[in-house]
Design an enzyme around this catalytic site. Sequence first.
Site, PDB file in Angstrom:
ATOM      1  N   HIS A   1      -2.544  26.034  24.502  1.00  0.00           N
ATOM      2  CA  HIS A   1      -2.655  27.802  24.094  1.00  0.00           C
ATOM      3  C   HIS A   1      -2.454  28.376  23.483  1.00  0.00           C
ATOM      4  CE1 HIS A   1      -2.744  25.644  29.239  1.00  0.00           C
ATOM      5  NE2 HIS A   1      -3.749  26.582  28.527  1.00  0.00           N
TER       6      HIS A   1
ATOM      7  N   CYS B   1       3.597  30.003  32.597  1.00  0.00           N
ATOM      8  CA  CYS B   1       2.344  29.306  33.581  1.00  0.00           C
ATOM      9  C   CYS B   1       2.765  28.700  35.086  1.00  0.00           C
ATOM     10  CB  CYS B   1       2.657  27.688  33.258  1.00  0.00           C
ATOM     11  SG  CYS B   1       2.098  27.529  31.132  1.00  0.00           S
TER      12      CYS B   1
END
Length: 282
Positions: free
Chosen positions: A170, A271
């Site tokens: 990411h 996250c």
Amino acid sequence: MAELMAGFGVFTHALVRGIASSLPKEALRMSSAEVDLARAQHQHEVYVGVLKHKLGLQVIELPADDSLPDCVFVEDAAVVCGDTALITRPGAPSRRNETEAVRKALNDLGLNIVDMADDTATLDGGDVLFTGREFFVGLSKRTNQRGAEILADTFKDYAVSTVPVCDNLHLKSFCSMAGPGLIAIGSSEPAQKALKIMQQMSDHRYDKLTIPDDAAANCIYLNIPNKGHVVLHRTPEEYPESAKVFEKLKEYMLIPVALTETAKVDGALTCSSILINKQREI
């Protein structure tokens, strides 16, 4: 283009989810390192405890779902800005059902829910960096151009720029916001290249905090009443040189948080929570 969002980093609520017992064996990952489930659960409890007790956020805790081994990583399931929540369409098909419980919880909080209904779009929240002035969206294996376009349609007050992400899972695998106008960025060549693209795309100037270890550049910034600037960052035991860089933020409350276990399945500090600023109580 929007100026710096008033109260950048101010949050009242956090949404988190438990760690599934299936995570060690079944969670998606780029490494083959073995996960210690009990240790992972303990570290997650500490993380949640910091948000709840040390920082005073109202924490909504969703139970784990063992049929969804990655469900602890709630950030990927929604992007929240102001009173609007965009429910994403995660890039990994095995993760798409994670959005259901997250959607319900955010709806129960009274947020305006926008569903990503286009089945050609993919978007993971881990690819979305909100700076308070604009969005940067990583185009990765998990997020595509159509996903970025829907995000732009949802949050029309802010410019949205895309950044290619080739060597990491990411965008936020190697960067995050470490304060108002301050980007924490890893020192690797891919991270620095991504930062250069962001700087070229933006009409705004950002300061940068270069972190020796890319994974440690993922931190959580909050502006907490009576505490001021707060940064959660990886521990000195995990990343000693990177921790020294964070220690240069003299006006900040620094909170080291260990993440040795979920990091083995590509987890990072941002996250495992969705941070929300609710202007009014429900």
